[in-house]
Design a protein around this motif. Structure first.
Motif, PDB file in Angstrom:
ATOM      1  N   HIS A 198      -8.389  -1.497  -3.294  1.00 20.25           N
ATOM      2  CA  HIS A 198      -7.944  -2.867  -3.023  1.00 20.25           C
ATOM      3  C   HIS A 198      -8.063  -3.175  -1.532  1.00 20.25           C
ATOM      4  N   ALA A 251       0.839  -1.205   0.000  1.00 22.07           N
ATOM      5  CA  ALA A 251       0.000   0.000   0.000  1.00 22.07           C
ATOM      6  C   ALA A 251       0.876   1.258   0.000  1.00 22.07           C
ATOM      7  N   ARG A 252       1.929   1.264   0.817  1.00 21.07           N
ATOM      8  CA  ARG A 252       2.829   2.430   0.840  1.00 21.07           C
ATOM      9  C   ARG A 252       3.513   2.642  -0.509  1.00 21.07           C
ATOM     10  N   ALA A 253       3.793   1.554  -1.208  1.00 20.38           N
ATOM     11  CA  ALA A 253       4.433   1.636  -2.522  1.00 20.38           C
ATOM     12  C   ALA A 253       3.414   1.898  -3.633  1.00 20.38           C
ATOM     13  N   ALA A 254       2.159   2.067  -3.271  1.00 23.90           N
ATOM     14  CA  ALA A 254       1.053   2.326  -4.205  1.00 23.90           C
ATOM     15  C   ALA A 254       0.832   1.166  -5.171  1.00 23.90           C
ATOM     16  N   VAL A 255       1.230  -0.025  -4.769  1.00 29.88           N
ATOM     17  CA  VAL A 255       0.946  -1.230  -5.550  1.00 29.88           C
ATOM     18  C   VAL A 255      -0.491  -1.662  -5.278  1.00 29.88           C
ATOM     19  N   ARG A 288      -1.134  -9.350  -6.664  1.00 35.02           N
ATOM     20  CA  ARG A 288      -0.012  -8.473  -6.302  1.00 35.02           C
ATOM     21  C   ARG A 288       0.621  -8.877  -4.978  1.00 35.02           C
ATOM     22  N   THR A 292      -4.114  -0.098  -3.928  1.00 34.68           N
ATOM     23  CA  THR A 292      -4.811   1.168  -3.725  1.00 34.68           C
ATOM     24  C   THR A 292      -5.784   1.059  -2.548  1.00 34.68           C
ATOM     25  N   ARG A 293      -6.385   2.160  -2.203  1.00 37.23           N
ATOM     26  CA  ARG A 293      -7.403   2.147  -1.138  1.00 37.23           C
ATOM     27  C   ARG A 293      -8.565   1.239  -1.507  1.00 37.23           C
TER      28      ARG A 293
END
Length: 124
Positions: free
Chosen positions: A78, A69-73, A112, A75-76
């Motif tokens: 997801h 999530a921090r790496a934007a792999v 992911r 999203t909110r």
């Protein structure tokens, strides 16, 4: 001067038990959710001698999700789908029109997550 007795603390050895990775990221995620629900209900987590020993703690999987999530792999959207259906302990059903979008996000999020969990030996 009285003799001082030195107390030595030695950690107890953990029982050696072979660990079994999860078959899928989905199975790992539902395991995390069951552990979280048990914690919320105040259960003391003890190892079930009949259950398969896992190569991680539930928090290890949560941290993997947080890193993605921090790496934007992830999203909110997801994260919301993982949380909502994880709490229900059932994946979204793509056959239902109201869950079709959730099913796509669910599959994408778990896809992911599989790579990082596989690299750590959590998923086979």
């Amino acid at each position: 001067m009285p003799s001082e007795r030195r107390v030595r603390h030695v950690p107890r050895p953990l029982a050696v038990r072979a660990t079994e990775p999860f078959d899928t990221a989905e199975a790992a995620w539902f395991w995390v959710q069951r552990a979280r629900l048990n914690r919320a209900e105040g259960a003391r987590l003890t190892a079930d001698p009949l259950a398969a020993a896992r190569p991680c703690d539930p928090d290890d999987i949560v941290r993997a999700v947080q890193r993605l999530a921090r790496a934007a792999v992830l999203t909110r959207r997801h994260l919301r789908v993982l949380d909502r259906h994880g709490r229900r302990l059932t994946p979204p059903d793509a056959r239902l029109p109201e869950e079709e979008a959730d099913a796509a996000l669910w599959a994408e999020a778990l896809d992911r997550l599989t790579g990082p969990l596989r690299r750590k030996g959590i998923v086979a």
